[in-house]
Structures are given as structure tokens and as C-alpha cells.
Design a protein around this motif. Structure first.
Motif, PDB file in Angstrom:
ATOM      1  N   UNK A  58       0.834  -1.202   0.000  1.00  0.00           N
ATOM      2  CA  UNK A  58       0.000   0.000   0.000  1.00  0.00           C
ATOM      3  C   UNK A  58       0.870   1.253   0.000  1.00  0.00           C
ATOM      4  N   UNK A  59       0.312   2.358  -0.504  1.00  0.00           N
ATOM      5  CA  UNK A  59       1.023   3.630  -0.503  1.00  0.00           C
ATOM      6  C   UNK A  59       1.175   4.122   0.939  1.00  0.00           C
ATOM      7  N   UNK A  60       2.342   4.633   1.275  1.00  0.00           N
ATOM      8  CA  UNK A  60       2.594   5.075   2.646  1.00  0.00           C
ATOM      9  C   UNK A  60       3.163   6.495   2.661  1.00  0.00           C
ATOM     10  N   UNK A  61       3.090   7.097   3.835  1.00  0.00           N
ATOM     11  CA  UNK A  61       3.710   8.399   4.095  1.00  0.00           C
ATOM     12  C   UNK A  61       4.577   8.229   5.331  1.00  0.00           C
ATOM     13  N   UNK A  62       5.847   8.575   5.228  1.00  0.00           N
ATOM     14  CA  UNK A  62       6.757   8.421   6.361  1.00  0.00           C
ATOM     15  C   UNK A  62       6.741   9.669   7.244  1.00  0.00           C
ATOM     16  N   UNK A  63       6.385   9.455   8.497  1.00  0.00           N
ATOM     17  CA  UNK A  63       6.389  10.506   9.517  1.00  0.00           C
ATOM     18  C   UNK A  63       7.480  10.164  10.520  1.00  0.00           C
ATOM     19  N   UNK A  64       8.168  11.174  11.017  1.00  0.00           N
ATOM     20  CA  UNK A  64       9.250  10.931  11.973  1.00  0.00           C
ATOM     21  C   UNK A  64       8.957  11.620  13.299  1.00  0.00           C
ATOM     22  N   UNK A  65       9.152  10.879  14.375  1.00  0.00           N
ATOM     23  CA  UNK A  65       9.132  11.473  15.709  1.00  0.00           C
ATOM     24  C   UNK A  65      10.541  11.970  16.011  1.00  0.00           C
ATOM     25  N   UNK A  66      10.652  13.232  16.416  1.00  0.00           N
ATOM     26  CA  UNK A  66      11.941  13.805  16.807  1.00  0.00           C
ATOM     27  C   UNK A  66      11.903  14.001  18.316  1.00  0.00           C
ATOM     28  N   UNK A  67      12.657  13.197  19.046  1.00  0.00           N
ATOM     29  CA  UNK A  67      12.623  13.192  20.503  1.00  0.00           C
ATOM     30  C   UNK A  67      13.890  13.814  21.062  1.00  0.00           C
ATOM     31  N   UNK A  68      13.752  14.991  21.667  1.00  0.00           N
ATOM     32  CA  UNK A  68      14.884  15.656  22.299  1.00  0.00           C
ATOM     33  C   UNK A  68      14.975  15.318  23.764  1.00  0.00           C
ATOM     34  N   UNK A  69      15.683  16.155  24.522  1.00  0.00           N
ATOM     35  CA  UNK A  69      15.884  15.884  25.939  1.00  0.00           C
ATOM     36  C   UNK A  69      14.596  16.032  26.740  1.00  0.00           C
ATOM     37  N   UNK A  70      13.766  17.018  26.391  1.00  0.00           N
ATOM     38  CA  UNK A  70      12.547  17.265  27.166  1.00  0.00           C
ATOM     39  C   UNK A  70      11.324  17.478  26.289  1.00  0.00           C
ATOM     40  N   UNK A  71      11.514  17.477  24.980  1.00  0.00           N
ATOM     41  CA  UNK A  71      10.420  17.816  24.077  1.00  0.00           C
ATOM     42  C   UNK A  71      10.441  16.900  22.862  1.00  0.00           C
ATOM     43  N   UNK A  72       9.256  16.649  22.306  1.00  0.00           N
ATOM     44  CA  UNK A  72       9.186  15.899  21.054  1.00  0.00           C
ATOM     45  C   UNK A  72       8.298  16.640  20.068  1.00  0.00           C
ATOM     46  N   UNK A  73       8.530  16.386  18.800  1.00  0.00           N
ATOM     47  CA  UNK A  73       7.707  16.945  17.744  1.00  0.00           C
ATOM     48  C   UNK A  73       7.615  15.948  16.610  1.00  0.00           C
ATOM     49  N   UNK A  74       6.814  16.260  15.605  1.00  0.00           N
ATOM     50  CA  UNK A  74       6.653  15.386  14.456  1.00  0.00           C
ATOM     51  C   UNK A  74       7.209  16.072  13.215  1.00  0.00           C
TER      52      UNK A  74
END
Length: 258
Positions: A58-74
Motif C-alpha cells: 500500500x502507498x505510505x507516508x513516512x512521519x518521523x518522531x523527533x525526541x529531544x531531551x525534554x520535548x518531542x515533535x513530528x
């Protein structure tokens, strides 16, 4: 008359007070570990097998979690984000993607309005702001931080733990819909609050209230849960806990840093 000892005699053996205290401490620690594991199990949220993992081929979209010392984002591919926002009729989110149209990816995070804007790095940590953000009754106002990213993830976020997650198109659409609901609107437009912390970035007014029970990492986990991934809110309180949770329950790769 023999002197009386304050240490009990167990079968003729004298048990030092320090040994008894050590056993009690070990028992309390074991009970704490059991309580945490039980709480994590009870609060775990199952995924949606119809959305994640994607069907083979199936077609996919790659998303990445960016995990720092105290914060995360996508970290989201901008073109896929713009496409999903347009398909959903989310004009405000389309506006955000157009503002950062020169960049192939957007890193988006959510957090306490006061703490997030005042503490760009762990070295600038202000414990008074942190405690106020976590323990204010009823929670505190939140903001979104959007960054245009042109470099490869490992180069753009040195030292961060990065987890790459291939999402189904349907799952990514659900994530984008939840992301769109995170932006507070003024006259139908996303409300810009000012420059961001690094690179080409902006702060936007956000919906939701920040508190100990609803931190930035819970927000990241919530969007991934919308995409069909299982999450464990107790573990997800800390960014590296979220990264390991995704590796453990969602079958994602273990977080890596350069």
C-alpha cells in the motif's frame, strides 16, 4: 546482667538495622515498579489495525518522531501534508504549508505558551517556568511551533532520537485532521504569535491546555494514535519514553541519534 541489644535475634542471628532498612527500601521499590507497570498497562490505548501497520504494497507516508531531551515533535513531509489538508478542506492548514512552501518538510511541536517560547534549549531551563507549566490548576494556554526543514533529519536535529514510521494514507489523513484541530483560528486563519526558536520558524496559537497530564509528548502520541498506532500515555510523558513505546508496541525501529 547482660547488656540488652536493640537488634532482634532471628534464630540466634543478629540482624543489623541497616540490613532491615535496605530490605524495606527494596520492597518499596519493587511495589513502586509493579504499580507503574500496572498503571501503564491500564492506561495503554490500543491501535487501529485497519490503519496501522499499512497493508503490504500500500502507498505510505513516512512521519518521523523527533525526541529531544525534554520535548518531542513530528517531522512531516510538506507536500503530503498540503495534499491531505486540501483533501480535508482544511484551508488554515493549507495556509501553513504554503507559508513554508520552500521547505520539503515541517517539524511541528505543541507545548506550554510561556515555557516553550522562553526555553529554547535544555541549557536555558527555568524550573520556575517548568513547575508553573506543569502544575497550574486547569492547565495553561498552548502554542504550536512550526519549522521549515530542508536538511536530512539526522543533520537537522543532531543528538535527537528519531523514529521513522511509515503510515497508511488513511492513517496519515487522520493524523492531519487532528493536527488541523490543534491550530486556533482568528477569522478563519491560523493565529501567528511571532518568530520561532530556530531556523525558519513561527509560533502559532494552539488549542488545548498544557498540564502534567497533557504535555507535548502526549500531543505527539495523540496524533500518532489518530493514525492507528498503539500508545501508552504513562510512558509517553517523556520523549525517550514515547520513542521506546513506539519501538515496543508499534513495531517501529528503535530511536537512533548520529
Amino acid at each position: 546482667m547482660a547488656a540488652r541489644s536493640d537488634r532482634p535475634d532471628h534464630g540466634g542471628l543478629i540482624v543489623p538495622r541497616t540490613s532491615r532498612l535496605a530490605r524495606r527500601a527494596a520492597s518499596l521499590l519493587a511495589l513502586l515498579v509493579v504499580a507503574v507497570v500496572l498503571a501503564a498497562w491500564l492506561t495503554a490505548r490500543p491501535g487501529d489495525p485497519g490503519l496501522y501497520p499499512p497493508a503490504p504494497g500500500a502507498e505510505t507516508v513516512t512521519v518521523r518522531l523527533v525526541a529531544g531531551a525534554w520535548h518531542s515533535g513530528l517531522l512531516l513531509p510538506r507536500s503530503d501534508l498540503a495534499r491531505a489538508a486540501a483533501e480535508a478542506g482544511d484551508g488554515a492548514l493549507v495556509e501553513v504549508t504554503e507559508r513554508f512552501g520552500a521547505y520539503p518538510a515541517l517539524e511541528i511541536g505543541w507545548g506550554d505558551a510561556g515555557f516553550y517560547r522562553a526555553v529554547p534549549t535544555i541549557d536555558a531551563l527555568d524550573w520556575r517556568l517548568a513547575l508553573r507549566a506543569l502544575f497550574t490548576p486547569g492547565g495553561r494556554p498552548a502554542v504550536l511551533h512550526v519549522v521549515g526543514v530542508a536538511a536530512e533529519p539526522e543533520a537537522a536535529f543532531p543528538g535527537a532520537g528519531i523514529v521513522s514510521l511509515p503510515l497508511s494514507r488513511a492513517g496519515f489523513g487522520r493524523l492531519v485532521a487532528a493536527l488541523g484541530r490543534s491550530f486556533a483560528l482568528r477569522d478563519g486563519h491560523p493565529a501567528i504569535l511571532g518568530p520561532g526558536l530556530y531556523g525558519p520558524s513561527l509560533f502559532y496559537e494552539a488549542r488545548g491546555r498544557f498540564s502534567l497530564l497533557n504535555v507535548c509528548n502526549h500531543w505527539s502520541a495523540g496524533l500518532l494514535h489518530e493514525a492507528g498506532l498503539p500508545v501508552t500515555p504513562l510512558l509517553d510523558t517523556l520523549p525517550r519514553g514515547l520513542a521506546l513505546d513506539l519501538a515496543w508496541r508499534a513495531g517501529g525501529p528503535r530511536p537512533h541519534a548520529p
